[in-house]
Structures are given as structure tokens and as C-alpha cells.
Design a protein around this motif. Structure first.
Motif, PDB file in Angstrom:
ATOM      1  N   UNK A  88       0.834  -1.191   0.000  1.00  0.00           N
ATOM      2  CA  UNK A  88       0.000   0.000   0.000  1.00  0.00           C
ATOM      3  C   UNK A  88       0.875   1.249   0.000  1.00  0.00           C
ATOM      4  N   UNK A  89       0.519   2.211  -0.828  1.00  0.00           N
ATOM      5  CA  UNK A  89       1.257   3.473  -0.885  1.00  0.00           C
ATOM      6  C   UNK A  89       0.870   4.355   0.294  1.00  0.00           C
ATOM      7  N   UNK A  90       1.872   4.854   0.990  1.00  0.00           N
ATOM      8  CA  UNK A  90       1.637   5.759   2.116  1.00  0.00           C
ATOM      9  C   UNK A  90       2.006   7.185   1.728  1.00  0.00           C
ATOM     10  N   UNK A  91       1.479   8.140   2.480  1.00  0.00           N
ATOM     11  CA  UNK A  91       1.776   9.553   2.231  1.00  0.00           C
ATOM     12  C   UNK A  91       2.572  10.100   3.413  1.00  0.00           C
ATOM     13  N   UNK A  92       3.673  10.760   3.098  1.00  0.00           N
ATOM     14  CA  UNK A  92       4.581  11.276   4.127  1.00  0.00           C
ATOM     15  C   UNK A  92       4.643  12.805   4.024  1.00  0.00           C
ATOM     16  N   UNK A  93       4.200  13.469   5.095  1.00  0.00           N
ATOM     17  CA  UNK A  93       4.240  14.941   5.147  1.00  0.00           C
ATOM     18  C   UNK A  93       5.231  15.439   6.201  1.00  0.00           C
ATOM     19  N   UNK A  94       6.155  14.604   6.574  1.00  0.00           N
ATOM     20  CA  UNK A  94       7.048  14.955   7.684  1.00  0.00           C
ATOM     21  C   UNK A  94       8.249  15.794   7.249  1.00  0.00           C
ATOM     22  N   UNK A  95       8.483  15.921   5.952  1.00  0.00           N
ATOM     23  CA  UNK A  95       9.690  16.589   5.463  1.00  0.00           C
ATOM     24  C   UNK A  95       9.373  17.929   4.792  1.00  0.00           C
ATOM     25  N   UNK A  96      10.327  18.831   4.874  1.00  0.00           N
ATOM     26  CA  UNK A  96      10.243  20.076   4.124  1.00  0.00           C
ATOM     27  C   UNK A  96      10.667  19.811   2.684  1.00  0.00           C
ATOM     28  N   UNK A  97      10.469  20.786   1.816  1.00  0.00           N
ATOM     29  CA  UNK A  97      10.890  20.608   0.427  1.00  0.00           C
ATOM     30  C   UNK A  97      12.401  20.412   0.332  1.00  0.00           C
ATOM     31  N   UNK A  98      13.161  21.092   1.204  1.00  0.00           N
ATOM     32  CA  UNK A  98      14.624  20.921   1.214  1.00  0.00           C
ATOM     33  C   UNK A  98      14.987  19.499   1.621  1.00  0.00           C
ATOM     34  N   UNK A  99      14.310  18.978   2.634  1.00  0.00           N
ATOM     35  CA  UNK A  99      14.588  17.614   3.092  1.00  0.00           C
ATOM     36  C   UNK A  99      14.191  16.581   2.047  1.00  0.00           C
ATOM     37  N   UNK A 100      13.101  16.802   1.352  1.00  0.00           N
ATOM     38  CA  UNK A 100      12.702  15.890   0.278  1.00  0.00           C
ATOM     39  C   UNK A 100      13.767  15.889  -0.817  1.00  0.00           C
ATOM     40  N   UNK A 101      14.253  17.071  -1.155  1.00  0.00           N
ATOM     41  CA  UNK A 101      15.293  17.189  -2.181  1.00  0.00           C
ATOM     42  C   UNK A 101      16.561  16.468  -1.749  1.00  0.00           C
ATOM     43  N   UNK A 102      16.962  16.662  -0.494  1.00  0.00           N
ATOM     44  CA  UNK A 102      18.171  16.002   0.013  1.00  0.00           C
ATOM     45  C   UNK A 102      17.996  14.482   0.068  1.00  0.00           C
ATOM     46  N   UNK A 103      16.793  14.028   0.417  1.00  0.00           N
ATOM     47  CA  UNK A 103      16.533  12.586   0.439  1.00  0.00           C
ATOM     48  C   UNK A 103      16.682  12.007  -0.964  1.00  0.00           C
ATOM     49  N   UNK A 104      16.123  12.697  -1.957  1.00  0.00           N
ATOM     50  CA  UNK A 104      16.233  12.231  -3.345  1.00  0.00           C
ATOM     51  C   UNK A 104      17.693  12.150  -3.774  1.00  0.00           C
ATOM     52  N   UNK A 105      18.484  13.136  -3.352  1.00  0.00           N
ATOM     53  CA  UNK A 105      19.920  13.123  -3.686  1.00  0.00           C
ATOM     54  C   UNK A 105      20.636  11.971  -2.983  1.00  0.00           C
ATOM     55  N   UNK A 106      20.219  11.664  -1.749  1.00  0.00           N
ATOM     56  CA  UNK A 106      20.891  10.618  -0.968  1.00  0.00           C
ATOM     57  C   UNK A 106      20.704   9.234  -1.567  1.00  0.00           C
TER      58      UNK A 106
END
Length: 243
Positions: free
Chosen positions: A63-81
């Protein structure tokens, strides 16, 4: 700005472009007595023991979950990681569709003893698992559920998930067909070490399936990029007045 990232995280056993894991190695043997003159006839009997291997093919989904715990900067850094950040335009990520694909392969061999040192080995069963072990949509936490921006981002990321699901089902059929072909080509043979023989067969099947898994990844990446363009992002932004 919106960007899709699809990560593949496969269990490690064999080296190569993709890694698979041996799920099970099962052996069933029957002991046949005999002297050296009988060995030649037994060798023919070994080849004659070939049967179409059974394929146990499982397409997994979560099941796909929705995560709202990160800021746009954190989402960007996660994608880079996870080395999945290839933005089409400048800026930070407001949303991200993130999946992890897992692929497991296991074999069962059966056979009989040819003599005191060798066994006749044949491939009896192949177990293959293919699918998502993680599915998550990130939305920058500044956008609250119910707002126009939240809905616009979520709709865009769900498009990515729909693309992923469609292509997974399509390639599951293709991979299963190719796996059956590859398994059918594995002929019975003599081996001194049953465990090593099973691993060798599994390794061979992994090698032959790897190009199809790689093709699936490439096709999925290209399909997702078609909706990750400046034009697409502009269309999403046009749906809402405030960002």
C-alpha cells in the motif's frame, strides 16, 4: 516543482548489475545402486529425467503511504541521498514518488545418485518474487491536506505510481515468460556437490533475467520522465493560485 524518483533496493547475494538472493535450496534424491558398467546407462537416464520446471511467480505489492514529515529541502536532500535526483528544472522538490523494487529468486533441484561420488541433478522448481517492497509519496509539509496545492501535488505523484503499477504488471508477464524459457533450457547433469549445483543453476537464471529487469527499470524511468517536464510542472502550478 515536482519530481519523481524510483529507487531499486535488491537483496544481495550475487554480484552484477542487479543483485538477487537465494530464497531456498531444496534437494530430493533417490539412491540407485550400481557398478561402473551401469554408469553410462545412468548418464542417459539422467538426461531423460528432464521435466519442465515448475515456476512459482509472485508479483508483490504494498500500500502506498503519504509522508508529510519533510520540508521541500529535506525531500530534495533525500532524493539526492538515494541517487535518484535528476531535476528537469531548477528548484526544490515539493513532492516525490518513491518506490523500492525487490527481486528474489530461489531454486529446488531433484535427482538421484549416479554412484558414490556423483549425483544426477535436475531443476525442479523456480521461485521468483518481483514487486514493490516500499511505496511512498512525499509532500512538503507546508502543504496541508485539503488545500489546492496539496491536491495538485498528490495528483501528480499518483500519476507516477499509476505508471509504475502499469509497467510492473506488464513486465511481470514478460519476465515470467522468459523465466520459463530459461528454466526449460536447464538440462539435467552430473555433479559432485549438490549445493553448488543448485547455486550454479540459480546464478545462471539470475544472469539471464538481469537484462529484463534492467529493461523494466529503463522503460519505467523514461515513462516517468514524460510527465516530469517544465511544461508538466507549469500545468500543475496553474491549478492553484497560492504556492
Amino acid at each position: 516543482m515536482f519530481e519523481n524518483c524510483n529507487s531499486v533496493n535488491l537483496p544481495s547475494y550475487f554480484s552484477g548489475f542487479l543483485r538477487f538472493s537465494i530464497l531456498f535450496l531444496s534437494f530430493i534424491f533417490f539412491v540407485l545402486g550400481g557398478t561402473d558398467p551401469v554408469q553410462a546407462a545412468t548418464s542417459k537416464k539422467c538426461l531423460a529425467s528432464q521435466k519442465p520446471p515448475r515456476i512459482l511467480f509472485n508479483v508483490d505489492g504494498v500500500k502506498t503511504t503519504i509522508n508529510r514529515s519533510k520540508t521541500s529541502v529535506q525531500i530534495t536532500n533525500f532524493a539526492k541521498s538515494i541517487e535518484a535526483f535528476k531535476p528537469s528544472t531548477k528548484g526544490r522538490l515539493l513532492g516525490l514518488a518513491y518506490t523500492q523494487i525487490h527481486t528474489n529468486l530461489g531454486v529446488e533441484v531433484q535427482g538421484f545418485a549416479v554412484n558414490n561420488s556423483q549425483n544426477c541433478i535436475r531443476l525442479a522448481t523456480v521461485k521468483f518474487e518481483f514487486g514493490n517492497k516500499h511505496s511512498e509519496i512525499f509532500i512538503a509539509r507546508k502543504y496541508r491536506p485539503g488545500t489546492c496545492a496539496y491536491k495538485a501535488i498528490l495528483t501528480h505523484e499518483k500519476e507516477h505510481m499509476q505508471i509504475n503499477d502499469r509497467l510492473q504488471k506488464q513486465y511481470a508477464k514478460k519476465i515470467k515468460k522468459e523465466l520459463q524459457k530459461s528454466a526449460n533450457r536447464v538440462r539435467p547433469y552430473h555433479s559432485r556437490k549438490t549445493n553448488e549445483a543448485a547455486k550454479s543453476i540459480a546464478n545462471r537464471l539470475v544472469h539471464e533475467m538481469t537484462p529484463f529487469i534492467a529493461e523494466f527499470r529503463d522503460v519505467k524511468r523514461k515513462a516517468n520522465l514524460k510527465i516530469d517536464t517544465p511544461r508538466s510542472y507549469k500545468r500543475v502550478r496553474s491549478k492553484c493560485g497560492r504556492w
